[in-house]
Scaffold this motif. Sequence first.
Motif, PDB file in Angstrom:
ATOM      1  N   ALA A  64       2.609   6.233  10.352  1.00 33.09           N
ATOM      2  CA  ALA A  64       1.609   5.565   9.574  1.00 33.09           C
ATOM      3  C   ALA A  64       0.155   6.225   9.960  1.00 33.09           C
ATOM      4  O   ALA A  64      -0.427   5.950   8.868  1.00 33.09           O
ATOM      5  CB  ALA A  64       1.875   4.129  10.213  1.00 33.09           C
ATOM      6  N   VAL A 122      -0.438   8.928   7.600  1.00 32.21           N
ATOM      7  CA  VAL A 122      -0.436   8.447   6.128  1.00 32.21           C
ATOM      8  C   VAL A 122      -2.003   8.032   6.047  1.00 32.21           C
ATOM      9  O   VAL A 122      -2.707   8.487   5.212  1.00 32.21           O
ATOM     10  CB  VAL A 122       0.428   7.340   5.803  1.00 32.21           C
ATOM     11  N   LEU A 123      -2.317   7.212   7.056  1.00 29.21           N
ATOM     12  CA  LEU A 123      -3.790   6.536   6.797  1.00 29.21           C
ATOM     13  C   LEU A 123      -4.632   7.738   6.968  1.00 29.21           C
ATOM     14  O   LEU A 123      -5.939   7.786   6.177  1.00 29.21           O
ATOM     15  CB  LEU A 123      -3.845   5.634   8.221  1.00 29.21           C
ATOM     16  N   ASN A 163      -5.021   9.499   3.816  1.00 25.03           N
ATOM     17  CA  ASN A 163      -5.614   8.631   2.965  1.00 25.03           C
ATOM     18  C   ASN A 163      -7.147   8.535   2.889  1.00 25.03           C
ATOM     19  O   ASN A 163      -7.836   8.934   1.946  1.00 25.03           O
ATOM     20  CB  ASN A 163      -5.237   7.168   2.826  1.00 25.03           C
ATOM     21  N   MET A 209       1.035  -0.296   1.777  1.00 27.94           N
ATOM     22  CA  MET A 209       0.872   1.163   1.324  1.00 27.94           C
ATOM     23  C   MET A 209       1.076   2.384   2.239  1.00 27.94           C
ATOM     24  O   MET A 209       1.200   3.470   2.155  1.00 27.94           O
ATOM     25  CB  MET A 209      -0.054   1.313   0.477  1.00 27.94           C
ATOM     26  N   SER A 210       0.390   1.854   3.601  1.00 27.15           N
ATOM     27  CA  SER A 210       0.340   2.894   4.377  1.00 27.15           C
ATOM     28  C   SER A 210       1.676   3.004   5.351  1.00 27.15           C
ATOM     29  O   SER A 210       1.929   3.867   6.227  1.00 27.15           O
ATOM     30  CB  SER A 210      -0.769   2.534   5.511  1.00 27.15           C
ATOM     31  N   PHE A 211       2.679   2.373   4.933  1.00 28.85           N
ATOM     32  CA  PHE A 211       4.024   2.495   5.834  1.00 28.85           C
ATOM     33  C   PHE A 211       4.574   4.035   5.304  1.00 28.85           C
ATOM     34  O   PHE A 211       4.532   4.372   3.908  1.00 28.85           O
ATOM     35  CB  PHE A 211       5.171   1.491   5.199  1.00 28.85           C
ATOM     36  N   PRO A 212       5.022   4.664   6.098  1.00 26.54           N
ATOM     37  CA  PRO A 212       5.915   5.739   5.750  1.00 26.54           C
ATOM     38  C   PRO A 212       7.331   5.295   5.279  1.00 26.54           C
ATOM     39  O   PRO A 212       8.136   4.662   5.954  1.00 26.54           O
ATOM     40  CB  PRO A 212       6.035   6.560   7.255  1.00 26.54           C
TER      41      PRO A 212
END
Lengths: 300, 321, 317
Positions: C292, C295-296, C299, A140-143
């Motif tokens: 990544a 994104v992390l 989140n 899910m953390s993959f761009p």
Amino acid sequence: MNTAKVSESIHFQQKLGEETGYLKMIWQRFFKHHMAVTGTVVFLLIVLMAVLAPWLAPMDPNRVDPVSFQSAPSAAHILGTDDVGRDVLSRLLYAARVSLSVGLGAVAIYVMIGTLIGAVAGFFGGWIDGLLMRITDIFMSFPYLMVILVLVSVMGPSLTNIIVVLGVLGWPQVARIVRGSVLQIKQMDYVKAAVALGYSAPRIVFSHILPNAFAPILVNATFGMANAIITESSLSFLGMGVQPPTASWGNMLTQAQSLTVLSSQPWMWLPSGFMIVIAVLSINFMGDGLRDAVDPKSFR
Amino acid sequence: MQPLLKVEGLKKYYPIRKGFFTSRKGYVKAVDHLSFQVFPGETLGIVGESGSGKSTMGRTVIRLEEPTEGRILFNNQDISRSSMAELRGLRKEMQIIFQDPYSSLNPRKRIGDLLAEPMQVHFSFDDSTTKQKVNDLLEIVGLSQQHRNRYPHEFSGGQRQRIGIARALTLQPKLIVCDEPVSALDVSIQSQILNLLKELQGEFQLTYLFIAHGLAAVKYVSDRIAVMYLGQIVELAPTQEIFKQPKHPYTQALLDAYPAADPIVRNRERIVLEGDIPSPAHPPQGCRFHTRCPFAQTRCQEEEPLLNGEHHLVACHFPLS
Amino acid sequence: MLQYIARRIVIAVPVLFGVTIFNFVIMHLAPGNPVDMFVNPFATEADIAIKKAQLGLNDPIWVQYIHWLQNLLQGNLGYSFSTYEPVTQMISVRFGPTFLLMGSSLLIAYLLAIPIGIISATRQYSTIDYTATTFSFLGVSIPHFFMGLGAIYLFAVVWPVFPTGGMNQLGGDGGLSDTLRHLILPALVLGTGVAGNMVRYVRSSMLEVLGQDYLRTARAKGLREFIVTNKHALRNAMIPIITIIGLDIPLLVGGAVVTEQIFQWPGLGQLTIQSINSRDYPTLMAINFIAAAVVLLSNLLTDIMYSVVDPRIKYNK
């Protein structure tokens, strides 16, 4: 979908059951949703278009007309020809096959993977659940688009590879949804009864739990199909997707990156752009209707 | 006589997780050191308030929950550590009837399939035999074979409970755990189901572990009654004795909770429970009931009473007489 | 609370490792030998072997990964296969423009989505609601690249008020107003695309809140509808709305790749496409790692904000 929602929908299914069958009820509610019905009709037309492409298309989509290239719409070529002289309308029809096969293929793969992973994680729990959910977090953390671009370029851009890559990367959401549903349904007494009756784990998961987790998966799959079509067209547009001469709505737009094509030859890129929008929009409306139909909250 | 089910020192603790990853902060002691026996053909009633651990106990005994400690002897065979695969064969012998007739039937399965599936899994009958057996079962529980093709939602609560009973009977078990089988039903239906359960017991030589919220519900069906409080049995005696001569103040309080018709009884001083049942995560020291007991003394706060006696067992330092 | 945050961070770290391992493995499966890029076509086998050894390409893959990781911790992301520049430097130049584009898109998305979503929810099933819903679906259903092309066609060709691409006028002063003029179209394209998703979300979370009993109580007390909506409802609806920032970031990252490519915006997205075309794996690795991490991080921030805003979230489990 969070767990509270899932439990509500399960409860709702039972409440609904009092009056009519669950599926029948969903069917009726879906049909009251005008946009969803319109979407379904349009989607079916596109499916028909893809299936009947060889009969509908005025000519071979890859045939090069030696005398007219980059020609504006005319009687011979209703939507004109592209930069090497191929008939735009014929390519448009054939390209529907590419988009639909990406949509259906990728979603079929990832629903299977996601359902399996989610069901195993939810049913067995413990360290299996922990491990599988960490892996899901990683995916899910993959761009998303970036990883797809890299993977496709490494594997070589082709229709099959796009379907595989989208399928292999797309499952985390389904896995989470299924896990949530399974965790909820696992607590239901009829699953406890199945354990007490000595059923095997696969039988309990596939025959007793998953059929009751079907609705949220279906909704997700519908929206997923729309997303897969957009992703494929974006990849093809960037030259990382379906390669010419095979026609795809996305790669038909590639030439519009040149300012001349963009400004003075709109027949070369506008129709395929609109086809993407129409296809994706119709599927999204279907998904919306489906979501409302299975969502207990919208029930009054 | 050999007991069919013998439970020794059964514990079921649920860990309370807190903080970094899985460091445990404590346990909810849902079932804490239970011992009892159930003899073939009898009905042992289990009574207790919500949170007393009676349902957990019922489910742990047939291994729907993993026991934390203790032994469960079924037909002299220790099943408390058997693997899920080993248990699968034994499942035939022990079944369960659930409280909620709505969540206990899979909404996507027709009644016929629901009842045929256990036989298909465990026995190798041919199709017509299975069908015949399903019809027989439906008839036995008071439904008709036309109901075979219907889905659970087409039935009323009482009918669903009959289906649940039929399902429990499919594998011809010896022991059935009845987990509050009538408390979700209308009062008018309750007695029908209780009668049905009693008839079936005679017909198939069944042994029941009958769990209920109050004493009134088990009075009619039980041969013996065990009263549970905070995961432990406080009194265990034949039904008549429990009602005539309760020895534990808690049992007395449960009896007093029902309005009595007899004016002499009515005027007697009644034990009225105050406050709520304490959290099973932090049960009181000493006698667990001392926080709510009108007769509690210092000893009750310090020393935990043990379940004692021959036919009429009680766990109390100062039993009523 | 602190413990909760620490726990979230501890969980995020292995996920980040997982992402880098995944990336590393993919890059190593890639066809084409990176050494070919470094040596001239007339190099002998021996030369190539020496070069390979120098680059550490003969080591087992996990040794190479550890090397990469060690370098990463020292802020060294390797050298580009195509420009031979340090990747760190290439990326740092590109970071600003992407940040500017994504930031302004997110702002536009919020400015559009929150009011539209609220109005749509308070007037459920009205014409306004249907229009808003239809437009939000359009926003979701039009691919960024088509919307971008359409925007260029309309606002740079047919009615030329904005430039067709780039970040600054060639030979211009490169001042702020010039950059802004270039920013508007791509930011709008990226922003409206994201907004489409957001409107649906704001609407549904607002509807959920509007149906709650405490709002009925507020109305029964005789509070004006404006106060009920904006004070009592909105505050509670904000909780789920906050969470979508986290969900939108990956969407934004993907959208930025396409949008930057179309508008020739000199950011990380454009660099991604360039690196893919030139098989510049060190640069790709680095961009993927950063994306990544972003994104992390988003989140993580979402989770933390969520727990700050919603007192009901428990920090254990």
